[in-house]
Design a protein around this motif. Structure first.
Motif, PDB file in Angstrom:
ATOM      1  N   VAL A 373     -15.356   8.432  -5.922  1.00  0.00           N
ATOM      2  CA  VAL A 373     -14.092   8.824  -5.287  1.00  0.00           C
ATOM      3  C   VAL A 373     -13.939   7.995  -4.021  1.00  0.00           C
ATOM      4  N   GLU A 374     -12.794   7.326  -3.853  1.00  0.00           N
ATOM      5  CA  GLU A 374     -12.547   6.451  -2.707  1.00  0.00           C
ATOM      6  C   GLU A 374     -11.288   6.905  -1.986  1.00  0.00           C
ATOM      7  N   ASP A 375     -11.342   6.812  -0.675  1.00  0.00           N
ATOM      8  CA  ASP A 375     -10.220   7.181   0.189  1.00  0.00           C
ATOM      9  C   ASP A 375      -9.435   5.921   0.531  1.00  0.00           C
ATOM     10  N   LEU A 376      -8.195   5.822   0.010  1.00  0.00           N
ATOM     11  CA  LEU A 376      -7.346   4.639   0.235  1.00  0.00           C
ATOM     12  C   LEU A 376      -6.139   4.965   1.108  1.00  0.00           C
ATOM     13  N   ARG A 377      -6.271   5.935   1.994  1.00  0.00           N
ATOM     14  CA  ARG A 377      -5.118   6.341   2.803  1.00  0.00           C
ATOM     15  C   ARG A 377      -4.592   5.213   3.668  1.00  0.00           C
ATOM     16  N   PHE A 378      -5.488   4.394   4.225  1.00  0.00           N
ATOM     17  CA  PHE A 378      -5.078   3.356   5.161  1.00  0.00           C
ATOM     18  C   PHE A 378      -5.108   1.971   4.526  1.00  0.00           C
ATOM     19  N   GLU A 379      -5.171   1.916   3.204  1.00  0.00           N
ATOM     20  CA  GLU A 379      -5.085   0.638   2.499  1.00  0.00           C
ATOM     21  C   GLU A 379      -3.809   0.499   1.695  1.00  0.00           C
ATOM     22  N   ILE A 380      -3.235   1.618   1.262  1.00  0.00           N
ATOM     23  CA  ILE A 380      -2.025   1.584   0.439  1.00  0.00           C
ATOM     24  C   ILE A 380      -0.942   2.376   1.157  1.00  0.00           C
ATOM     25  N   LEU A 487      -6.602  -7.026  -0.204  1.00  0.00           N
ATOM     26  CA  LEU A 487      -7.052  -7.588   1.061  1.00  0.00           C
ATOM     27  C   LEU A 487      -6.613  -9.039   1.231  1.00  0.00           C
ATOM     28  N   SER A 488      -6.652  -9.815   0.154  1.00  0.00           N
ATOM     29  CA  SER A 488      -6.226 -11.221   0.258  1.00  0.00           C
ATOM     30  C   SER A 488      -4.740 -11.317   0.565  1.00  0.00           C
ATOM     31  N   ALA A 489      -3.929 -10.384   0.033  1.00  0.00           N
ATOM     32  CA  ALA A 489      -2.505 -10.401   0.343  1.00  0.00           C
ATOM     33  C   ALA A 489      -2.264 -10.109   1.815  1.00  0.00           C
ATOM     34  N   CYS A 490      -3.049  -9.186   2.378  1.00  0.00           N
ATOM     35  CA  CYS A 490      -2.874  -8.867   3.798  1.00  0.00           C
ATOM     36  C   CYS A 490      -3.368 -10.001   4.689  1.00  0.00           C
ATOM     37  N   ARG A 491      -4.474 -10.666   4.290  1.00  0.00           N
ATOM     38  CA  ARG A 491      -5.014 -11.750   5.118  1.00  0.00           C
ATOM     39  C   ARG A 491      -4.113 -12.977   5.107  1.00  0.00           C
ATOM     40  N   SER A 492      -3.512 -13.273   3.977  1.00  0.00           N
ATOM     41  CA  SER A 492      -2.738 -14.504   3.845  1.00  0.00           C
ATOM     42  C   SER A 492      -1.310 -14.378   4.350  1.00  0.00           C
ATOM     43  N   ASP A 518       1.480 -19.399  -0.177  1.00  0.00           N
ATOM     44  CA  ASP A 518       2.261 -18.182   0.070  1.00  0.00           C
ATOM     45  C   ASP A 518       1.529 -16.969  -0.496  1.00  0.00           C
ATOM     46  N   PRO A 519       1.575 -15.865   0.201  1.00  0.00           N
ATOM     47  CA  PRO A 519       0.850 -14.670  -0.295  1.00  0.00           C
ATOM     48  C   PRO A 519       1.545 -14.069  -1.512  1.00  0.00           C
ATOM     49  N   GLU A 520       0.756 -13.466  -2.379  1.00  0.00           N
ATOM     50  CA  GLU A 520       1.271 -12.712  -3.517  1.00  0.00           C
ATOM     51  C   GLU A 520       0.967 -11.231  -3.266  1.00  0.00           C
ATOM     52  N   ILE A 521       2.001 -10.488  -2.980  1.00  0.00           N
ATOM     53  CA  ILE A 521       1.851  -9.077  -2.609  1.00  0.00           C
ATOM     54  C   ILE A 521       1.903  -8.231  -3.868  1.00  0.00           C
ATOM     55  N   PRO A 522       0.826  -7.515  -4.213  1.00  0.00           N
ATOM     56  CA  PRO A 522       0.867  -6.648  -5.394  1.00  0.00           C
ATOM     57  C   PRO A 522       1.663  -5.375  -5.092  1.00  0.00           C
ATOM     58  N   VAL A 523       2.553  -5.009  -5.981  1.00  0.00           N
ATOM     59  CA  VAL A 523       3.371  -3.807  -5.807  1.00  0.00           C
ATOM     60  C   VAL A 523       3.336  -2.993  -7.090  1.00  0.00           C
ATOM     61  N   LEU A 524       3.641  -1.726  -6.944  1.00  0.00           N
ATOM     62  CA  LEU A 524       3.721  -0.803  -8.071  1.00  0.00           C
ATOM     63  C   LEU A 524       4.940   0.083  -7.853  1.00  0.00           C
ATOM     64  N   LEU A 525       5.876   0.058  -8.804  1.00  0.00           N
ATOM     65  CA  LEU A 525       7.126   0.811  -8.715  1.00  0.00           C
ATOM     66  C   LEU A 525       7.086   1.987  -9.685  1.00  0.00           C
ATOM     67  N   ILE A 526       7.508   3.148  -9.204  1.00  0.00           N
ATOM     68  CA  ILE A 526       7.549   4.364 -10.015  1.00  0.00           C
ATOM     69  C   ILE A 526       8.963   4.926  -9.953  1.00  0.00           C
ATOM     70  N   TRP A 539      13.017   6.000  -6.292  1.00  0.00           N
ATOM     71  CA  TRP A 539      12.028   4.933  -6.469  1.00  0.00           C
ATOM     72  C   TRP A 539      10.915   5.136  -5.460  1.00  0.00           C
ATOM     73  N   THR A 540       9.676   4.999  -5.917  1.00  0.00           N
ATOM     74  CA  THR A 540       8.503   5.019  -5.038  1.00  0.00           C
ATOM     75  C   THR A 540       7.801   3.681  -5.160  1.00  0.00           C
ATOM     76  N   LEU A 541       7.672   2.995  -4.043  1.00  0.00           N
ATOM     77  CA  LEU A 541       7.067   1.665  -4.002  1.00  0.00           C
ATOM     78  C   LEU A 541       5.706   1.756  -3.339  1.00  0.00           C
ATOM     79  N   LEU A 542       4.659   1.371  -4.066  1.00  0.00           N
ATOM     80  CA  LEU A 542       3.298   1.305  -3.529  1.00  0.00           C
ATOM     81  C   LEU A 542       2.948  -0.150  -3.274  1.00  0.00           C
ATOM     82  N   LEU A 543       2.395  -0.446  -2.119  1.00  0.00           N
ATOM     83  CA  LEU A 543       2.016  -1.803  -1.745  1.00  0.00           C
ATOM     84  C   LEU A 543       0.960  -1.729  -0.648  1.00  0.00           C
ATOM     85  N   PRO A 544       0.282  -2.845  -0.343  1.00  0.00           N
ATOM     86  CA  PRO A 544      -0.736  -2.814   0.708  1.00  0.00           C
ATOM     87  C   PRO A 544      -0.161  -2.367   2.046  1.00  0.00           C
TER      88      PRO A 544
END
Length: 928
Positions: A373-380, A487-492, A518-526, A539-544
């Motif tokens: 179980v991982e806590d991703l509150r401050f990553e997503i 992490l690579s999307a946030c760094r770049s 150019d950075p490639e930002i991963p997103v997830l749309l619901i 619409w709910t958009l999840l991203l870094p």
């Protein structure tokens, strides 16, 4: 003091009006009348002494009149016109706009400068402003800091130069910054804030868009954050009607919902299924055919999770998203595929995060193979949009990266780009998911309106896309599930200075050309739709986390095709949209959960403090409230939804004075926060104090509906069950929070008769007609027979004779027709509110619903009070049974009125009474 006889001096601002002062209400009209006065000259001036016409004098007189008329026309035209800064919309105005030309738009600056010059408005330029002592001290401090920074920068440069000379070579590539490893089964901490804002985030965390909202919205108090976050409560401008229009009619509303907690669970599919089963998910959702797409990863699921042990109380509603499993080659054995690990995202409200986290750890430890179980509150982070233009604004902000046309991710990107003309996300497949990578939105700033095709062929293609929905079969695992990609999307992400430099090198009017770095930002749309049909989806958009701000700026500045820009909302707007859609808001509308109970206790303390700060003459005296029939005093605590009193009623002592009522109410049922000693180990951000939940149990919609329809399930109901309902008033009224909800009286037949009669007259009003009163056409014998049939049988003969005569002399209520009037609150014939025994719940959210055009509310009711029928011995207590024990007239009258109403309507009727008000109103409740 100016002399009224002297003419006004031109060019003076705020001149003293000549003559006596006019009333304030007539000043505007007097100003207009004075501007319309046209000076004229008598015709006698154009004649000489002999009575002959003097041409030169006549021409001069007419010239004077023409000039006076032109001056009057110009003056009357400008007398009621607004100034330049008043032409700006309310949301763009500034308090200093009246004396600073630069504060108004460019097209109005020349006019504003001319107006200021005409009325001698003092203007100040920041460069020429004489600094105050405090400002001078700040300027000197800033200058000293600049000099100190310059010396330190020069020293570091010299040191680097010496190191390069001694080493012989310089490092051409900077070292990659270290990344803190994410711990398994442990709570995470937010990244360290910049030194400039570090002291402001000691006890809370800022959202990615905090600075944007802090300038435009009311925020939570610095020392009292909400769920450990600084959250925007509501915009500073008036937004109630604007939010309703943008969320349902035209435009869209957006929220930064990065405070929503994201948890990732990873393990073998069988272990993940066992974990989800242990926290209360039904077997149909885990193995049924209807949920096959959800388990595959192309749909999301929303439902209730429960505690594993003891009473298995509901925790919260959770969104669960499976990561799509990569298709394995046919040569791979079944045993190897069963050992492949999968991932799931669980998104839960932050008020219930710690409770859910503790339960997940308990269940994960007993799974074999184990589940991490991982806590991703401050990553997503996340952004939510609602409204007809929400799809258009998102498509403009999310530009998919260019890849191979045949790649599965490119198929999802093409489907996403073809949805620009969708005006309601609810028309998409329910809980559909789209995952792909997008480019940096700052490279396409400022945004431009998307051209939408309205041809018939384009509409047919859109219908075909929605019907087939290719991403169900072609989608690959979204990149947002991979931590290294996030992490690579946030760094770049390049700096804003680098973005501006590339924009300067681009062609005029064009965007910078994409490059390989150019950075490639991963997103997830619901795409989700509410449980109530016929309303807008969302619409709910999840991203870094660090990529939320660039996307947010692009969305709120996008020029919509319908005009204007997307609006932003706060917590109050979230509740308003949910209220208008008829869906309850978590946690405020779920007091049967731990999170909902803590919210109720927090709001109860606020309402109590607001009541206490009022003077005694201006606040409600709860002890002296008149409820009719000799009853006095509010039921329970007046400023609270007193669930303790509802489920565990105690004898109420009516205080003699308002001060005693204050003391009694403030010391009843209020529990001080206490720390739990036998709970799980405290997390770093666990609250210091919690409110223990009484023995309440929230019953979700499917189970509560089954309990009401099938009596066999009622013995299985846990003690003190609460369920959420939507309340709609049958007449006028506007229910407020903490209003009391009663069922129809069950222990008093006369009072029940009055409420049933009022319900019949409200639901089946008499149609007005222009015909003559039927009293003149009905025979006396027919009317007397009808009147005698309604008279009580146990009355004496003189009483029956007197009532018959009175009824024959005047028309009955049923004969009046057009003159009949439904009883209103305040009338002597209006029924009183029921007794405390008929109290079944409280209103948790009440307001005027702009969508329905009438008052509405969301509340909670006790299932025990809803399913309980009126007692059989109610007539015995009222003393209305005849000598032979058979049904008397009152009982037959109640039965007649109940038959006039539909059975389903009768079972859902209730009475609403605002707290502090002694009048109730009829309403209808529905499970939600």
């Amino acid at each position: 003091m100016a002399d009224p006889s002297m003419p006004p001096v031109p060019g003076k601002k705020r001149q003293e009006p000549p003559g006596p002062a006019r009333p304030q209400r007539n000043a505007k009209r007097a100003k207009l009348d004075e501007a319309r006065i046209i000076l004229r000259q008598a015709s006698d001036k154009a004649l000489n002494q002999n009575g002959e016409l003097d041409v030169s004098a006549f021409v001069k007189a007419r010239e004077f009149e023409i000039k006076a008329m032109e001056a009057s026309m110009e003056q009357s035209k400008k007398v009621l016109s607004a100034r330049a800064f008043q032409q700006v919309p309310n949301e763009l105005r500034r308090r200093t706009a009246s004396h600073n030309v630069k504060k108004v738009p460019k097209k109005l600056r020349s006019r504003a400068a001319r107006e200021m010059k005409e009325d001698n408005t003092p203007t100040v330029t920041s460069r020429r402003r004489k600094p105050t002592p405090h400002m001078r001290l700040r300027l000197e401090t800033a200058k000293k800091l600049q000099n100190l920074h310059a010396r330190q920068k020069k020293k570091h440069a010299e040191a680097k130069e010496r190191e390069g000379i001694e080493g012989g070579t310089e490092r051409s590539v900077a070292p990659e910054p270290s990344v803190r490893r994410l711990k398994k089964n442990a709570l995470s901490k937010p990244d360290e804030a910049p030194s400039k804002f570090r002291r402001r985030q000691i006890h809370k965390c800022w959202l990615p868009t905090h600075i944007y909202h802090a300038k435009r919205a009311h925020m939570t108090e610095p020392k009292h954050p909400l769920w450990r976050f600084a959250i925007a409560l509501s915009p500073t401008e008036k937004t109630f009607r604007k939010t309703h229009r943008a969320g349902s009619l035209r435009g869209c509303v957006g929220w930064d919902t990065s405070y929503m907690s994201t948890i990732q669970i990873e393990g073998v599919e069988a272990s993940l299924v066992g974990l989800l089963r242990g926290v209360g998910i039904d077997e149909d959702a885990l193995s049924g055919k209807r949920s096959a797409k959800w388990r595959k990863g192309t749909r999301s699921w929303r439902g209730w999770l429960r505690e594993r042990d003891s009473e298995k109380k509901c925790i919260a509603t959770v969104d669960i998203i499976w990561c799509i499993q990569q298709e394995s080659p046919s040569t791979e054995s079944a045993s190897t595929s069963n050992k492949t690990k999968r991932k799931c995202f669980l998104r839960v409200h932050p008020s219930a995060f710690l409770q859910l986290w503790t339960e997940l750890l308990k269940v994960a430890k007993v799974q074999r193979p184990p589940v991490t179980v991982e806590d991703l509150r401050f990553e997503i982070g996340s952004i939510e949009l609602v409204g007809p233009s929400s799809t258009e604004a998102l498509i403009a902000a999310l530009t998919p990266t260019q890849k191979n046309d045949k790649s599965p991710e490119e198929v999802s990107a093409k489907v996403w780009s073809s949805l620009a003309s969708v005006t309601n996300p609810a028309c998409l497949p329910a809980n559909a998911i789209l995952g792909f990578s997008v480019s940096d939105p700052r490279l396409h700033y400022p945004p431009r309106t998307i051209k939408q095709s309205t041809s018939e062929s384009a509409n047919n293609e859109l219908i075909q896309t929605l019907a087939t929905w290719l991403p169900d079969t072609t989608q690959i695992p979204p990149s947002i599930f991979d931590r290294s990609t996030r992490l690579s999307a946030c760094r770049s992400l390049p700096s804003q200075k680098a973005i501006n430099r590339r924009k300067g090198d681009a062609m005029p009017g064009g965007y910078p050309a994409p490059v390989s770095t150019d950075p490639e930002i991963p997103v997830l749309l619901i795409a989700s739709r509410p449980s109530t049909g016929g309303v807008q989806g969302s619409w709910t958009l999840l991203l870094p986390w660090k990529c939320v701000l660039p996307v947010w700026y692009h969305i709120v500045h996008y020029p919509l095709s319908t005009g204007g820009n997307p609006r932003f909302g706060g917590l109050e707007e979230t509740r308003q949209i949910a209220f208008e859609q008829g869906t309850p808001w978590f946690p405020g509308d779920f007091p049967g959960t731990q999170a909902g109970w803590e919210w109720e206790m927090m709001e109860r303390a606020k309402r109590k403090a607001e009541w206490e700060k009022r003077p005694k003459s201006k606040r409600i005296a709860w002890g002296s409230l008149n409820l009719g029939n000799g009853r006095k005093g509010e039921t329970g605590i007046g400023w609270a939804c007193d669930w303790e009193y509802l489920l565990n009623p105690t004898p109420k002592k009516i205080p003699a004075t308002a001060s005693q009522a204050t003391t009694t109410d403030s010391s009843t049922h209020i529990q001080e926060p206490s720390e739990s000693t036998d709970a799980a180990p405290k997390a770093p951000d666990a609250p210091a104090a919690t409110f223990p939940l009484p023995s309440f149990h929230h019953i979700p919609l499917p189970f509560s509906s089954a309990i009401l329809t099938s009596p066999t399930l009622r013995p299985l109901t846990p003690p003190n069950p609460l369920t959420t309902v939507q309340l709609t008033l049958l007449s006028r009224g506007n229910p407020k929070t903490c209003a009391r909800v009663y069922r129809l009286p069950a222990t008093s037949l006369p009072l029940r008769t009055q409420w049933l009669a009022l319900a019949n007259s409200t639901l089946h009003p008499v149609k007005k007609s222009n015909r003559s009163p039927p009293n003149a056409f009905v025979s006396t014998s027919a009317r007397s027979n009808r009147v005698l049939a309604t008279l009580p049988r146990n009355g004496s003969r003189p009483q029956r004779t007197q009532q018959t005569a009175l009824s024959l002399l005047g028309p009955s209520r049923s004969d009046v027709g057009a003159d009949s009037r439904i009883a209103q609150p305040g009338d002597p014939s209006y029924p009183c509110v029921p007794d405390e025994e008929d109290l079944i719940g409280f209103v948790t959210t009440g307001n005027f619903d702009l969508g329905k055009g009438k008052g509405s509310a969301i509340g909670c009711v006790a299932l025990g009070g809803v399913v309980q029928r009126p007692r059989q011995d109610a007539r015995l207590e009222a003393g209305e049974v005849g000598e032979n024990g058979r049904n008397d007239e009152a009982t037959r009258q109640v039965q007649t009125l109940e038959k006039m109403l539909d059975r389903k309507v009768l079972e859902r009727l209730c009475i609403l009474r605002d707290s502090g008000v002694g009048v109730g109103r009829l309403a209808r409740w529905e499970l939600v």
